[in-house]
Design a protein around this motif. Structure first.
Motif, PDB file in Angstrom:
ATOM      1  N   UNK A  35      -9.021 -13.289   3.183  1.00 20.61           N
ATOM      2  CA  UNK A  35      -7.826 -12.508   3.505  1.00 20.61           C
ATOM      3  C   UNK A  35      -8.259 -11.126   3.970  1.00 20.61           C
ATOM      4  N   UNK A  36      -7.750 -10.710   5.126  1.00 21.69           N
ATOM      5  CA  UNK A  36      -7.882  -9.317   5.562  1.00 21.69           C
ATOM      6  C   UNK A  36      -6.511  -8.679   5.387  1.00 21.69           C
ATOM      7  N   UNK A  37      -6.452  -7.692   4.518  1.00 20.15           N
ATOM      8  CA  UNK A  37      -5.190  -7.053   4.135  1.00 20.15           C
ATOM      9  C   UNK A  37      -5.127  -5.682   4.809  1.00 20.15           C
ATOM     10  N   UNK A  38      -4.137  -5.498   5.682  1.00 19.30           N
ATOM     11  CA  UNK A  38      -4.032  -4.268   6.466  1.00 19.30           C
ATOM     12  C   UNK A  38      -2.946  -3.348   5.908  1.00 19.30           C
ATOM     13  N   UNK A  39      -3.342  -2.132   5.553  1.00 17.87           N
ATOM     14  CA  UNK A  39      -2.399  -1.128   5.086  1.00 17.87           C
ATOM     15  C   UNK A  39      -2.152  -0.065   6.143  1.00 17.87           C
ATOM     16  N   UNK A  61      -4.424   1.902   0.113  1.00 21.18           N
ATOM     17  CA  UNK A  61      -4.796   2.701  -1.055  1.00 21.18           C
ATOM     18  C   UNK A  61      -4.300   2.121  -2.375  1.00 21.18           C
ATOM     19  N   UNK A  62      -3.714   0.913  -2.337  1.00 22.93           N
ATOM     20  CA  UNK A  62      -3.238   0.236  -3.542  1.00 22.93           C
ATOM     21  C   UNK A  62      -2.180   1.071  -4.270  1.00 22.93           C
ATOM     22  N   UNK A  63      -1.113   1.468  -3.564  1.00 25.08           N
ATOM     23  CA  UNK A  63      -0.113   2.369  -4.155  1.00 25.08           C
ATOM     24  C   UNK A  63       0.674   1.726  -5.289  1.00 25.08           C
ATOM     25  N   UNK A 121       4.130  -2.882  -6.456  1.00 25.82           N
ATOM     26  CA  UNK A 121       3.970  -3.610  -7.712  1.00 25.82           C
ATOM     27  C   UNK A 121       4.036  -5.117  -7.511  1.00 25.82           C
ATOM     28  N   UNK A 122       4.869  -5.561  -6.579  1.00 26.53           N
ATOM     29  CA  UNK A 122       5.015  -7.002  -6.381  1.00 26.53           C
ATOM     30  C   UNK A 122       3.748  -7.612  -5.788  1.00 26.53           C
ATOM     31  N   UNK A 123       3.083  -6.862  -4.920  1.00 20.85           N
ATOM     32  CA  UNK A 123       1.807  -7.326  -4.376  1.00 20.85           C
ATOM     33  C   UNK A 123       0.797  -7.474  -5.506  1.00 20.85           C
TER      34      UNK A 123
END
Length: 320
Positions: A4-8, A248-250, A254-256
């Motif tokens: 998985x490549x997770x783009x923020x 930045x994992x804000x 929370x659901x993520x």
């Protein structure tokens, strides 16, 4: 095994996209009262926040404002203004400024997808993003690959190659009818047309946008977002590697965190996590805080790569 490549937001920022707290400043700087929503939003900001948009330097975040509107809508309570009108205005002010800032700009996203394709890695990648913009969508299509949104494929290329792209908070090019579930997907070239009031051909109901603030994602019963959720959840059991780019994992997401942590526990083996979120001038203190946040959350090894998304996009195969 897939990755998985997770783009923020940081991935889009690398292409020149404004961050959340910059969106409205940029909109009111670039657009005038001739724009469809300018006067409506000008009155909204003055009444709600006592902000004069003509000389303001700071605005509330996009997510905060949408959160207020969704709260009123969910509770079926008034909020002085026409909630749907303000919500559409907020969404399309963002669409207009992103369209202006990012038109013809998808350099790093294009580079990443092109390299993955040349390396024969497309079928080993799943893309997940919290971004509403069309940078990654356009990059996929520009590389002659079709987009699998998790509920519907977007075909613009005459081949059978598709890449999963799960936009978990919605997208600027999606509209749906909440009566009969009819759906519109536009390409980047026709994005501006979505600011018009489209009526459904089946039932004549007005189409609505699919843009959801993170704090409300868990409460959405939208058919399309539920399908995306199902596919994201399923994907987490198919991968061991997750690469977070510009994310930045804000706390608001929370659901993520919930669906990732649940998958990690049921898989009974930890994810291998890599963080790509460095940029010029980023302080060591900020890097350490961010790294510790990831390390505290995940059970397995977390590698904080000291490279930017721009650098990653040139050689993504080295990190997969």
């Amino acid at each position: 095994m897939k990755t998985i490549i997770f783009l923020g937001a940081g991935a889009s920022k690398s292409e020149g996209a404004p961050l959340q707290d910059e969106l409205f400043f940029e909109y009111f700087k670039e657009f005038s009262t001739d724009d469809k929503y300018y006067n409506i939003l000008e009155e909204f900001f003055m009444k709600t926040y006592n902000i004069n948009v003509k000389d303001a330097k700071k605005f509330p975040k996009f997510e905060e404002i949408l959160g207020l509107l969704y709260t009123a809508e969910k509770r079926r309570e008034s909020f002085y203004f026409n909630i749907n009108e303000i919500k559409e205005g907020i969404i399309f002010s963002m669409a207009e400024i992103l369209n202006m800032k990012l038109i013809n700009y998808s350099k790093h996203h294009n580079q990443m997808i092109g390299t993955l394709k040349r390396q024969g890695l497309i079928n080993k990648i799943i893309l997940i993003t919290t971004n509403y913009d069309l940078l990654i969508d356009s990059a996929i299509l520009n590389n002659n690959i079709n987009v699998d949104y998790g509920f519907k494929n977007f075909y613009r290329n005459n081949n059978n190659i598709s890449l999963p792209l799960y936009k978990i908070y919605g997208s600027l090019n999606w509209k749906y009818c909440d009566v009969c579930d009819e759906f519109i997907i536009s390409s980047g070239e026709t994005l501006n047309r979505l600011s018009e009031n489209f009526s459904c051909n089946t039932c004549n109901n007005l189409f609505k946008s699919i843009i959801v603030p993170p704090t409300f994602y868990k409460e959405i019963s939208n058919y399309y977002l539920n399908n995306i959720y199902h596919n994201v959840n399923k994907s987490l059991y198919e991968v061991d590697n997750i690469i977070f780019c510009g994310y930045s994992f804000p706390d608001a997401d929370l659901y993520i965190k919930f669906i990732i942590k649940r998958a990690e526990m049921y898989k009974q083996r930890p994810f291998r996590v890599k963080i790509i979120n460095n940029y010029e001038g980023k302080s060591i203190e900020k890097i350490e805080i961010e790294k510790k946040k990831y390390e505290l959350f995940f059970n397995g090894e977390v590698i904080y790569e000291k490279i930017s998304f721009q650098e990653f996009s040139r050689v993504p195969q080295q990190y997969i």
